[in-house]
Enzyme design. Structure first.
Site, mmCIF file in Angstrom:
data_model
loop_
_atom_site.group_PDB
_atom_site.id
_atom_site.type_symbol
_atom_site.label_atom_id
_atom_site.label_comp_id
_atom_site.label_asym_id
_atom_site.label_seq_id
_atom_site.Cartn_x
_atom_site.Cartn_y
_atom_site.Cartn_z
ATOM 1 N N SER A 252 3.897 -6.505 -1.037
ATOM 2 C CA SER A 252 4.105 -7.625 -1.637
ATOM 3 C C SER A 252 3.619 -7.116 -3.275
ATOM 4 O O SER A 252 4.205 -6.076 -3.784
ATOM 5 C CB SER A 252 3.201 -8.613 -1.221
ATOM 6 N N MET A 253 2.540 -7.707 -3.837
ATOM 7 C CA MET A 253 1.806 -7.345 -5.056
ATOM 8 C C MET A 253 1.492 -5.885 -4.914
ATOM 9 O O MET A 253 1.363 -5.145 -5.935
ATOM 10 C CB MET A 253 0.778 -8.210 -5.507
#
Length: 463
Positions: A252-253
């Protein structure tokens, strides 16, 4: 796929996130189902109470097993107690203050004690691990980042290889390094890899205790980590860490962070699981382009945007939580300023927030649909990239494929793209519910690009 919370995709996803750690000891199925039965959809108080109760029970079991000398039961129960404690505090919402205020958010007063409890219980589990785990203190600017180095047990070293390859695992927006264990640290050492995790700016205890905010240029953070790792390896030659076989990874991030970190030439491979390409595009994906254009051109004021988002968040817990989380990471209280700050988190190379009229950043291109000024054009190492066909957050075409196309400096043979379409095959964001499969795919890729040779297993029956 079955829904634990049919009326709340958010609570359902977060439940799968917890249950998915069962394969590596972070949950037990009946304990999760028991907690689910006590939780009301989109009700943060019942969520906190249910997981706090499970954490207390698992800790009691761990203490009993420890007193009885049952190492495996104690280790697993401490892991569950830590993970359930993390889950109990997950829905805490920081106080953003008055609408459009400029003061930094005030985090929930329970957040730090819970984060400290998560770490305390997890360290008890670490003491019972098969392989050695070393605690690190990594200088990064004025702050020391707490890290963990998971080493393979002697019997799990890669045959025929003098030194140990190292995977640096980067957390994401809402992660702590205790939760990171349930992906690569749980599997890597058993395959002969050393795995390094840490809480960086805006993550885990560094955020909760020290208030260090997130930053978009994560390559700077990773560079400091690699500097430290090189010095640490030189000071401890007996560890036999291979500084010429360093990989970075994240989900994700954290996948965004991994791609930014891959520009460092010391990085020989990158694994980016379900990253975003541009946080502004993510944050405004479900908003009318006309509304965004009216706002960014000044027709609609930021004050109006703040009021609108505040009203909606009162009616929709997921938005309330997301605004509070992102505001805490950025140190901002105004929803409009939180959104605008997202423009700095991009792989397009336009981190100065200069996109006119709020238009999507799909151009300029080199004529073939690839953004010619992409930050990703600086990457040279092999990259394993995945998307999530049923992500709660990110569209594959808007993010995953743009990341893949932006890797213009990486030969086609050195880029792998994995986009599963079913939950069991990894179609949820960050491969939640399919962590073991993610590990299998990741380490197969790393074995290939780092030159790790393994002998096929003999499964013929000898019984």
């Amino acid at each position: 796929m079955h829904k634990f919370f049919p009326r709340s995709g958010f609570f359902d996803f977060e439940t799968v996130r917890i249950l998915g750690t069962a394969c590596y000891g972070g949950a037990d199925v009946a304990e999760v189902l028991e907690a689910v039965g006590e939780i009301k959809s989109d009700d943060a108080a019942s969520w906190e109470e249910a997981w706090r109760r499970q954490s207390w029970w698992a800790e009691a079991l761990a203490d009993q097993a420890r007193e009885g000398g049952d190492r495996e039961a104690a280790r697993r129960a401490y892991l569950r107690a830590s993970n359930y404690a993390r889950a109990s505090g997950y829905m805490y919402v920081s106080d953003l203050g008055a609408e459009g205020g400029n003061a930094p958010p005030t985090q929930d007063p329970r957040a730090l004690p819970v984060a400290e409890k998560v770490g305390r219980l997890f360290r008890k589990a670490l003491a019972l691990m098969e392989g050695e785990v070393r605690a690190l203190s990594i200088p990064c600017g004025a702050q020391a980042l707490p890290g963990l180095l998971y080493l393979p047990p002697p019997g799990k070293r890669i045959p025929g290889r003098d030194k140990i390859p190292v995977l640096v695992f980067l957390g994401g927006a809402d992660s702590c390094q205790e939760e990171l264990y349930y992906l690569y640290p749980a599997a890597g050492p058993g395959l002969g890899y050393a795995v390094l995790t840490f809480d960086g700016p805006g993550q885990g205890i560094v955020l909760r205790k020290h208030g260090l905010r997130v930053r978009p240029d994560w390559e700077v953070v990773t560079s400091s980590v690699l500097d430290y790792l090189e010095a640490y390896s030189a000071q401890h030659p007996g560890l036999e860490l291979d500084m010429k076989a360093i990989a970075v990874s994240g989900a994700s991030m954290g996948g965004y962070y991994a791609l930014r970190s891959a520009v460092d030439r010391r990085v020989k491979a990158c694994v980016s699981i379900d990253p975003f390409y541009d946080m502004w595009d993510f944050g405004t994906a479900h908003v009318s382009p006309l509304f965004i254009s009216a706002w960014t051109s000044g027709i609609i004021s930021s004050g109006f945007v703040d009021k609108l988002m505040t009203v909606v968040s009162r009616l929709w817990f997921q938005m309330k939580w997301e605004i509070a989380l992102t505001g805490t990471l950025f140190g901002l209280s105004s929803p409009s300023q939180i959104l605008l700050n997202m423009k700095n988190y991009t792989l397009s190379g336009k981190s100065d927030g200069s996109r006119a009229n709020g238009k999507k950043s799909h151009s300029p291109t080199d004529g073939g649909g690839v953004e010619s000024d992409s930050f990703l054009s600086e990457v040279r190492c092999p990259v394993f990239l995945s998307g999530a066909g049923k992500s709660l957050y990110l569209d594959v075409d808007s993010h995953t494929r743009r990341c893949y196309d932006g890797l213009t400096g990486v030969a086609a043979k050195d880029k792998e793209l994995w986009v599963p379409e079913s939950e069991g095959q990894g179609s949820l964001q960050a491969k939640m519910g399919a962590l073991a499969l993610c590990n299998q795919k990741t380490f197969q890729f790393l074995d290939k690009v780092l030159g790790v040779q393994r002998v096929p297993l003999d499964v013929s029956a000898h019984i």
